[in-house]
Motif scaffolding. Structure first.
Motif, PDB file in Angstrom:
ATOM      1  N   ASP A 155       0.819  -1.213   0.000  1.00  0.00           N
ATOM      2  CA  ASP A 155       0.000   0.000   0.000  1.00  0.00           C
ATOM      3  C   ASP A 155       0.849   1.258   0.000  1.00  0.00           C
ATOM      4  N   GLU A 156       1.892   1.283   0.825  1.00  0.00           N
ATOM      5  CA  GLU A 156       2.756   2.464   0.893  1.00  0.00           C
ATOM      6  C   GLU A 156       3.452   2.699  -0.444  1.00  0.00           C
ATOM      7  N   ILE A 157       3.943   1.639  -1.058  1.00  0.00           N
ATOM      8  CA  ILE A 157       4.610   1.776  -2.347  1.00  0.00           C
ATOM      9  C   ILE A 157       3.630   2.266  -3.398  1.00  0.00           C
ATOM     10  N   TYR A 158       2.434   1.700  -3.402  1.00  0.00           N
ATOM     11  CA  TYR A 158       1.418   2.092  -4.387  1.00  0.00           C
ATOM     12  C   TYR A 158       1.064   3.576  -4.258  1.00  0.00           C
ATOM     13  N   VAL A 159       0.886   4.036  -3.040  1.00  0.00           N
ATOM     14  CA  VAL A 159       0.559   5.452  -2.823  1.00  0.00           C
ATOM     15  C   VAL A 159       1.686   6.340  -3.336  1.00  0.00           C
ATOM     16  N   ARG A 160       2.920   5.982  -3.019  1.00  0.00           N
ATOM     17  CA  ARG A 160       4.054   6.802  -3.457  1.00  0.00           C
ATOM     18  C   ARG A 160       4.193   6.791  -4.973  1.00  0.00           C
ATOM     19  N   MET A 161       4.004   5.627  -5.590  1.00  0.00           N
ATOM     20  CA  MET A 161       4.057   5.558  -7.056  1.00  0.00           C
ATOM     21  C   MET A 161       2.899   6.337  -7.676  1.00  0.00           C
ATOM     22  N   SER A 162       1.742   6.270  -7.051  1.00  0.00           N
ATOM     23  CA  SER A 162       0.553   6.966  -7.566  1.00  0.00           C
ATOM     24  C   SER A 162       0.737   8.478  -7.578  1.00  0.00           C
ATOM     25  N   ASN A 163       1.549   8.989  -6.683  1.00  0.00           N
ATOM     26  CA  ASN A 163       1.782  10.426  -6.589  1.00  0.00           C
ATOM     27  C   ASN A 163       2.776  10.936  -7.627  1.00  0.00           C
ATOM     28  N   ALA A 164       3.352  10.038  -8.405  1.00  0.00           N
ATOM     29  CA  ALA A 164       4.381  10.417  -9.379  1.00  0.00           C
ATOM     30  C   ALA A 164       3.840  10.372 -10.805  1.00  0.00           C
ATOM     31  N   GLU A 165       4.454  11.196 -11.647  1.00  0.00           N
ATOM     32  CA  GLU A 165       4.170  11.148 -13.091  1.00  0.00           C
ATOM     33  C   GLU A 165       5.116  10.173 -13.771  1.00  0.00           C
ATOM     34  N   LEU A 166       6.288   9.997 -13.162  1.00  0.00           N
ATOM     35  CA  LEU A 166       7.351   9.193 -13.752  1.00  0.00           C
ATOM     36  C   LEU A 166       7.875   8.218 -12.713  1.00  0.00           C
ATOM     37  N   LEU A 167       7.964   6.961 -13.096  1.00  0.00           N
ATOM     38  CA  LEU A 167       8.539   5.931 -12.229  1.00  0.00           C
ATOM     39  C   LEU A 167       9.931   5.614 -12.757  1.00  0.00           C
ATOM     40  N   TYR A 168      10.955   5.928 -11.954  1.00  0.00           N
ATOM     41  CA  TYR A 168      12.346   5.708 -12.357  1.00  0.00           C
ATOM     42  C   TYR A 168      12.921   4.599 -11.475  1.00  0.00           C
ATOM     43  N   PHE A 169      13.472   3.577 -12.116  1.00  0.00           N
ATOM     44  CA  PHE A 169      14.094   2.481 -11.391  1.00  0.00           C
ATOM     45  C   PHE A 169      15.573   2.446 -11.728  1.00  0.00           C
ATOM     46  N   GLU A 170      16.378   2.679 -10.691  1.00  0.00           N
ATOM     47  CA  GLU A 170      17.830   2.776 -10.797  1.00  0.00           C
ATOM     48  C   GLU A 170      18.447   1.413 -11.091  1.00  0.00           C
ATOM     49  N   GLY A 171      19.656   1.439 -11.564  1.00  0.00           N
ATOM     50  CA  GLY A 171      20.418   0.222 -11.831  1.00  0.00           C
ATOM     51  C   GLY A 171      20.954  -0.397 -10.551  1.00  0.00           C
ATOM     52  N   GLY A 172      21.588  -1.529 -10.710  1.00  0.00           N
ATOM     53  CA  GLY A 172      22.156  -2.256  -9.579  1.00  0.00           C
ATOM     54  C   GLY A 172      22.013  -3.752  -9.786  1.00  0.00           C
ATOM     55  N   TYR A 173      21.564  -4.434  -8.762  1.00  0.00           N
ATOM     56  CA  TYR A 173      21.456  -5.895  -8.769  1.00  0.00           C
ATOM     57  C   TYR A 173      20.064  -6.304  -9.240  1.00  0.00           C
ATOM     58  N   THR A 174      19.985  -6.810 -10.466  1.00  0.00           N
ATOM     59  CA  THR A 174      18.704  -7.111 -11.108  1.00  0.00           C
ATOM     60  C   THR A 174      17.883  -8.134 -10.336  1.00  0.00           C
ATOM     61  N   ALA A 175      18.498  -9.241  -9.939  1.00  0.00           N
ATOM     62  CA  ALA A 175      17.748 -10.310  -9.266  1.00  0.00           C
ATOM     63  C   ALA A 175      17.158  -9.819  -7.937  1.00  0.00           C
ATOM     64  N   TRP A 176      17.901  -8.997  -7.213  1.00  0.00           N
ATOM     65  CA  TRP A 176      17.418  -8.448  -5.938  1.00  0.00           C
ATOM     66  C   TRP A 176      16.194  -7.557  -6.176  1.00  0.00           C
ATOM     67  N   LEU A 177      16.306  -6.664  -7.159  1.00  0.00           N
ATOM     68  CA  LEU A 177      15.190  -5.779  -7.477  1.00  0.00           C
ATOM     69  C   LEU A 177      13.980  -6.602  -7.922  1.00  0.00           C
ATOM     70  N   ASN A 178      14.204  -7.568  -8.772  1.00  0.00           N
ATOM     71  CA  ASN A 178      13.107  -8.402  -9.262  1.00  0.00           C
ATOM     72  C   ASN A 178      12.421  -9.140  -8.111  1.00  0.00           C
ATOM     73  N   GLN A 179      13.217  -9.647  -7.172  1.00  0.00           N
ATOM     74  CA  GLN A 179      12.664 -10.346  -6.000  1.00  0.00           C
ATOM     75  C   GLN A 179      11.808  -9.407  -5.164  1.00  0.00           C
ATOM     76  N   LYS A 180      12.320  -8.212  -4.903  1.00  0.00           N
ATOM     77  CA  LYS A 180      11.583  -7.248  -4.080  1.00  0.00           C
ATOM     78  C   LYS A 180      10.307  -6.778  -4.778  1.00  0.00           C
ATOM     79  N   LEU A 181      10.361  -6.610  -6.093  1.00  0.00           N
ATOM     80  CA  LEU A 181       9.166  -6.226  -6.843  1.00  0.00           C
ATOM     81  C   LEU A 181       8.116  -7.334  -6.776  1.00  0.00           C
ATOM     82  N   ALA A 182       8.559  -8.574  -6.884  1.00  0.00           N
ATOM     83  CA  ALA A 182       7.620  -9.705  -6.810  1.00  0.00           C
ATOM     84  C   ALA A 182       6.972  -9.783  -5.430  1.00  0.00           C
TER      85      ALA A 182
END
Length: 140
Positions: A75-102
């Protein structure tokens, strides 16, 4: 979905022109950006290059909401994303980001939010935008 997938943010006139076209506006100042640093901070702390990217976006006059989604509620992530016009996802460790997104159900969030918002993914942030990666990436 309007998306810009890049390997490096350099902020040159070509990238800025693409960003303006993506957003449909001449002036980038005041644009609300959800700036996800989860991939960059996968090993604790924020690397210098990620901090430099944040500063570069702020210097353009953008309203940057820096967020590490690790440990936050859906819910917190959704609210913060909803308040933005642009969603920017930084580089780094792909598998970690993918896991957290899932873990937070990002696929469903993206399906709703990206109908009206733009997505910029740098390196790992671009990789997770791929349906193949979202469905199969567990570790490299």
């Amino acid at each position: 979905m309007k998306a810009l997938l890049i390997s490096k943010w350099v902020g040159d006139s070509k990238q800025l022109g693409l960003l303006r076209r993506l957003l449909g506006k001449e002036q980038l100042a005041g644009t609300k950006v959800f700036f996800c640093v989860t991939a960059a901070g996968s090993r604790g702390g924020l690397p210098e290059w990620a901090a430099a990217d944040i500063e570069a976006w702020k210097k353009m006059g953008m309203d940057v909401d820096v967020c590490d989604i690790n440990g936050l509620s859906t819910d917190e992530i959704y609210v913060r994303m909803s308040n933005a016009e642009l969603l920017y996802f930084e580089g780094g460790y792909t598998a970690w980001l993918n896991q957290k997104l899932a873990e937070v159900g990002a696929k469903e969030m993206f399906e709703r939010l990206l109908k009206t918002r733009c997505y910029v993914g740098k390196s790992a942030g671009g990789c997770v935008a791929s349906p193949f990666c979202m469905d199969t990436c567990t570790d490299w």
